[in-house]
Motif scaffolding. Structure first.
Motif, PDB file in Angstrom:
ATOM      1  N   ASP A 125       0.857  -1.188   0.000  1.00  0.00           N
ATOM      2  CA  ASP A 125       0.000   0.000   0.000  1.00  0.00           C
ATOM      3  C   ASP A 125       0.895   1.240   0.000  1.00  0.00           C
ATOM      4  OD1 ASP A 125      -1.734   2.076   0.454  1.00  0.00           O
ATOM      5  OD2 ASP A 125      -2.745   1.166   2.155  1.00  0.00           O
ATOM      6  N   LYS A 127       0.538   4.152   0.892  1.00  0.00           N
ATOM      7  CA  LYS A 127       0.444   4.972   2.104  1.00  0.00           C
ATOM      8  C   LYS A 127       1.202   4.351   3.275  1.00  0.00           C
ATOM      9  CE  LYS A 127      -4.164   6.742   0.897  1.00  0.00           C
ATOM     10  NZ  LYS A 127      -5.581   6.835   1.341  1.00  0.00           N
ATOM     11  N   GLN A 128       1.535   3.074   3.170  1.00  0.00           N
ATOM     12  CA  GLN A 128       2.155   2.373   4.301  1.00  0.00           C
ATOM     13  C   GLN A 128       3.570   1.887   3.987  1.00  0.00           C
ATOM     14  OE1 GLN A 128       0.333   2.801   6.780  1.00  0.00           O
ATOM     15  NE2 GLN A 128      -1.607   3.221   5.750  1.00  0.00           N
TER      16      GLN A 128
END
Length: 321
Positions: A125, A127-128
């Motif tokens: 992901d 965002k991670q």
């Protein structure tokens, strides 16, 4: 795709291992109490996202009940000071290698897989990415530490239990306070705070808004004991509507320095028990607030520095409007 759920499972391995270590220690009179506390914590971290909210809430209440009952652990005996001295003399500066591996692997992973794609395939992901790289860095550091020290495979779990037992239930405060901050944000506390600040100080310039935001982050962190709990409140109340939308502040700079300002508050409050009170207890300091007394001058200097950097760097149009 690797995201927060997978990271939660990875994070759950530590309290799960501690719970199993307690359960297998028949010499400990409160082993099932401790095993239950850390086992429930592991359950919340690992499978909490898939459980109903009511079930998660009940599990939290179970943890509270066990902590209130009293964990009273009997930690395993550490290695002797002589053995530690011999090990330290043998390893020398190589002791720093595992610790340095964490930031190096995290930085390398973040920069090399910034979009979350590996060989063109979406694996992480976006965002991670940083958190995934941090997790990998921790695993690499653990492997390096085991290779360097040549300790038995059970040593990491035993040492983890010893450290966790020394800190106690306060180790879960960051997660609980961060959740409390999210509840406050949903309840509209940020708007109430913003209205109160505006009624006291006219936030009609970027500089005044910056000071209110950063000082508010530090003060709220002192009250709540955790910058992650203060962040959604102050950002929703002042950071986003005033500093960013009204005066055009750069969101990345505002958020980063706002959080750093909150960390300044962490250095000055007994509410951050796991940072300021627990170390004093472990070190057996006569002054239970000794850590705070040493830290607060540095915290004030850093807070002023954060305000200056945010004011000078976050506003493309300048401070004068």
């Amino acid at each position: 795709m690797i995201g927060l759920d997978a990271l939660g499972i990875a994070a759950a391995t530590l309290p799960a291992a501690v719970a199993i270590h307690h359960a297998l220690d028949r010499a400990e009179p409160t082993r099932w109490r401790n095993a239950g506390f850390w086992g429930v914590f592991a359950l919340l971290l690992g499978v909490g996202p898939w459980l109903p909210d009511l079930a998660n809430g009940c599990l939290v209440l179970v943890m509270v009940g066990l902590a209130t009952w009293g964990l009273h652990p009997v930690p395993p005996a550490p290695s002797s000071a002589e053995a530690q001295g011999v090990q330290a003399a043998r390893l020398g500066n190589w002791l720093f290698v595992p610790a340095l591996a964490i930031p190096l692997v995290t930085l390398a992973g973040t920069l090399s897989v910034g979009d979350g794609r590996i060989a063109g395939a979406p694996v992480i992901d976006p965002k991670q990415v940083t958190l995934v790289a941090l997790t990998i860095g921790a695993v690499v550091a653990l492997v390096l530490a085991m290779r360097l020290t040549r300790l038995p495979r059970s040593a990491p779990v035993a040492e983890a239990r010893r450290l966790v037992d020394a800190i106690g239930w306060a180790i879960v405060l960051p997660q609980m306070l961060a959740a409390l901050g999210g509840v406050f944000a949903l309840a509209g506390v940020g708007k109430v705070v913003a209205d109160g600040v505006v009624n006291v100080v006219a936030l009609d310039t970027p500089l005044l808004a910056t000071i209110a935001y950063c000082v508010g982050m530090a003060l709220f962190t002192m009250v709540m004991g955790n910058a992650f709990a203060a962040f959604p409140i102050m950002t929703a109340g002042i950071g986003l509507p005033i500093v960013i939308r009204q005066f055009g502040g750069d969101p990345a700079i505002v958020a980063a320095l706002g959080m750093l300002s909150g960390f300044c508050g962490t250095l000055m409050t007994p509410m951050a028990a796991n940072f300021n009170i627990v170390p004093a207890a472990i070190l057996e300091l006569r002054d239970r607030f000794g850590v705070i007394r040493v830290q607060w001058p540095t915290a004030i200097v850093l807070l002023v520095f954060n305000i200056a950097v945010l004011a000078l760097c976050a506003f493309p149009g300048g401070l004068v409007r």
